[in-house]
Design an enzyme around this catalytic site. Structure first.
Site, PDB file in Angstrom:
ATOM      1  N   ALA A 276      94.055  36.538 154.776  1.00  0.00           N
ATOM      2  CA  ALA A 276      93.288  36.272 153.702  1.00  0.00           C
ATOM      3  C   ALA A 276      93.746  36.799 152.690  1.00  0.00           C
ATOM      4  O   ALA A 276      93.407  36.373 151.051  1.00  0.00           O
ATOM      5  CB  ALA A 276      92.296  38.114 154.069  1.00  0.00           C
TER       6      ALA A 276
ATOM      7  N   GLU B  98     106.786  52.173 149.252  1.00  0.00           N
ATOM      8  CA  GLU B  98     106.373  51.122 150.256  1.00  0.00           C
ATOM      9  C   GLU B  98     107.292  51.466 152.169  1.00  0.00           C
ATOM     10  O   GLU B  98     107.651  50.698 152.938  1.00  0.00           O
ATOM     11  CB  GLU B  98     106.873  50.040 149.669  1.00  0.00           C
ATOM     12  CG  GLU B  98     106.450  49.664 148.651  1.00  0.00           C
ATOM     13  CD  GLU B  98     105.029  49.306 148.901  1.00  0.00           C
ATOM     14  OE1 GLU B  98     104.509  48.411 149.881  1.00  0.00           O
ATOM     15  OE2 GLU B  98     104.168  48.997 148.017  1.00  0.00           O
TER      16      GLU B  98
ATOM     17  N   HIS C  34     109.773  42.823 149.100  1.00  0.00           N
ATOM     18  CA  HIS C  34     111.021  44.325 149.398  1.00  0.00           C
ATOM     19  C   HIS C  34     112.038  44.401 149.911  1.00  0.00           C
ATOM     20  O   HIS C  34     111.974  43.458 150.082  1.00  0.00           O
ATOM     21  CB  HIS C  34     109.993  44.749 151.324  1.00  0.00           C
ATOM     22  CG  HIS C  34     108.857  45.344 150.796  1.00  0.00           C
ATOM     23  ND1 HIS C  34     107.711  45.107 152.171  1.00  0.00           N
ATOM     24  CD2 HIS C  34     107.910  46.162 149.858  1.00  0.00           C
ATOM     25  CE1 HIS C  34     106.418  45.854 151.228  1.00  0.00           C
ATOM     26  NE2 HIS C  34     106.815  46.352 150.494  1.00  0.00           N
TER      27      HIS C  34
ATOM     28  N   CYS D  90     109.596  43.852 159.661  1.00  0.00           N
ATOM     29  CA  CYS D  90     107.902  44.514 159.406  1.00  0.00           C
ATOM     30  C   CYS D  90     107.413  45.251 160.750  1.00  0.00           C
ATOM     31  O   CYS D  90     107.183  45.577 160.536  1.00  0.00           O
ATOM     32  CB  CYS D  90     107.695  43.147 159.059  1.00  0.00           C
ATOM     33  SG  CYS D  90     108.109  42.907 157.182  1.00  0.00           S
TER      34      CYS D  90
END
Length: 446
Positions: free
Chosen positions: A19, A174, A250, A369
């Site tokens: 998205a 995060e 990040h 990740c």
């Protein structure tokens, strides 16, 4: 007592889709609205986890979030039956609807910050779920993430769980994507490196101007306090604002560490030399390897395109380190050439293993990740919910579960299908039984 670093990979959720929700994440934006393959994505991630298990690594999995997030949509004023909520949200606010369908919890490096017992004041492994306030679709995750972590690490003799930080940009957190730990051995006390993008209470300090700095210094300091870390074992470094503005959202997109190795790009850090000197001082006299990749060998853009630093560095049972890299690194001439050179430089990194995780890469997440690292001793590993650990039997069960419940393809219009919600809840209800984590989802607790 044996010591391990266990990787807990996030299982990709049934609504895996593109998205383009993550402003500042170049790969996510570039692939917005592409057709996704949830079944392929889940199997790619699970295959990587099984491969590490086959290499002799302790390996686990974490359950995904419930999506579409009907509870969040109801909080935002969409009412009626579940089907009606989906229909009205999709028609009235496409952006909110897509955010509530995101399967972004697959990037488990953002799930939490973890400090091992060797570093903490009470001698337990500490977990703080990330609040992920910078992105609405990710800010929906912390409560259920906490439930999943408690179901996975349930023994309070060995594990301590904290509530996520306040849901405010001043404490934007995060998780492990901006945290790494350096040590000689996993079971020995180490140096915990927290990397932040900005000072929340002092806007006069350097900060990016194009893309957001998602992690604040104040959040890093709060997590260190919660985990009972000694000041002498903590280093705070600021991410280079310029690389954030180039799409390095990040720290784990530009740097990665394992034991006594910190592997990073030349442009990764602001006031780099001072930070590295502090790490060296606090690490002590034992060998410590700073592997700095020059810009003239690998550009920042090549690092982002291939996720060279969003690789995993793991220590194999024979004591050698290897890099777990996406195939994009192999396909890029500059990065492939650098990695071929790296394994000959006399550092602890001796080899590179390439994996196909393209479904994740297209949404902006590489191998690193997909995993949350937890350093443990053998007693702590025995106290982990054993059903969440990967072995041949559990891999077969999970692979069959994916085959049974996941769709081959998803388009945006499919997300409003009430049947997809039923399929997802059915799958997740069965998964909680396979992993024995209890009722962690809102639909199970009504």
């Amino acid at each position: 007592m044996k010591q391990f670093e266990v990787n807990f990979d996030g299982l990709v959720g049934p609504t895996h889709n593109y998205a383009g929700l993550s402003f500042g994440n170049v790969a996510s934006l570039n692939n917005a609205n592409a057709i996704s393959s949830p079944k392929q994505a889940a199997k790619q991630g699970l295959a990587k986890a099984k491969a590490l298990s086959d290499m002799g690594m302790a390996q686990g999995v974490l359950a995904p979030q419930e999506r579409p997030d009907i509870a969040a949509l109801r909080r935002l004023g969409f009412s009626g039956s579940d089907a009606r909520v989906l229909e009205s949200a999709a028609k009235q606010s496409r952006e909110i609807f897509l955010a509530c369908c995101s399967a972004s919890s697959m990037w488990t490096a953002n799930a939490a910050t973890v400090s091992p017992s060797a570093d903490t004041a009470d001698g337990r492994v500490h977990f703080t779920p990330a609040n992920l306030t910078n992105k609405f679709h990710r800010s929906l995750e912390p409560q259920v993430t906490g439930n999943i972590l408690k179901g996975t690490f349930a023994n309070d003799k060995y594990f301590a769980h904290h509530q996520h930080l306040p849901d405010n940009e001043h404490f934007g957190d995060e998780g492990a994507a901006n945290h790494t730990r350096l040590c000689s051995q996993y079971g020995e006390s180490g140096v915990e490196l927290f990397v932040y993008g900005r000072h929340a209470f002092d806007p006069s300090k350097p900060a990016p101007t194009k893309f957001p700095a998602r992690q604040t210094l104040e959040a890093c300091q709060a997590v260190a306090r919660l985990h009972g870390l000694d000041d002498d074992s903590v280093v705070y470094m600021q991410q280079n604002p310029d690389v954030i503005d180039q799409g390095v959202f990040h720290n784990d997109v530009i740097a990665v560490g394992n034991q006594n190795v910190l592997f990073f790009h030349e442009q990764a850090f602001y006031k780099k030399d001072a930070g590295l000197a502090e790490i060296q001082t606090k690490f002590g006299e034992k060998p410590l390897h700073f592997i700095e990749v020059p810009t003239d060998e690998v550009s920042v853009q090549d690092a982002i395109r291939t996720y060279l630093f969003n690789t995993q560095i793991i220590t194999l049972p024979n004591g050698e380190m290897t890099i777990i890299a996406p195939t994009e690194c192999q396909e890029n001439e500059a990065v492939s050439r650098y990695l071929d050179k790296l394994v000959t430089l006399g550092t602890p990194i001796k080899s590179v293993n390439y994996f196909d995780v393209k479904q994740s890469m297209r949404n902006g997440g590489g191998p690193a990740c997909l995993r949350l690292r937890v350093a443990m001793n053998d007693q702590e590993l025995d106290a982990v919910n054993q059903a969440t650990l990967i072995n041949d039997t559990q891999f077969t069960r999970l692979n069959a579960w994916i085959e049974k419940h996941y769709r081959d393809e998803l388009r945006e219009d499919d997300l409003r299908d009430p049947q997809l919600l039923i399929e997802s809840r059915t799958a997740l209800d069965e998964l909680t039984q396979i992993l024995k984590i209890g009722s962690v989802y809102p639909f199970q607790q009504v």
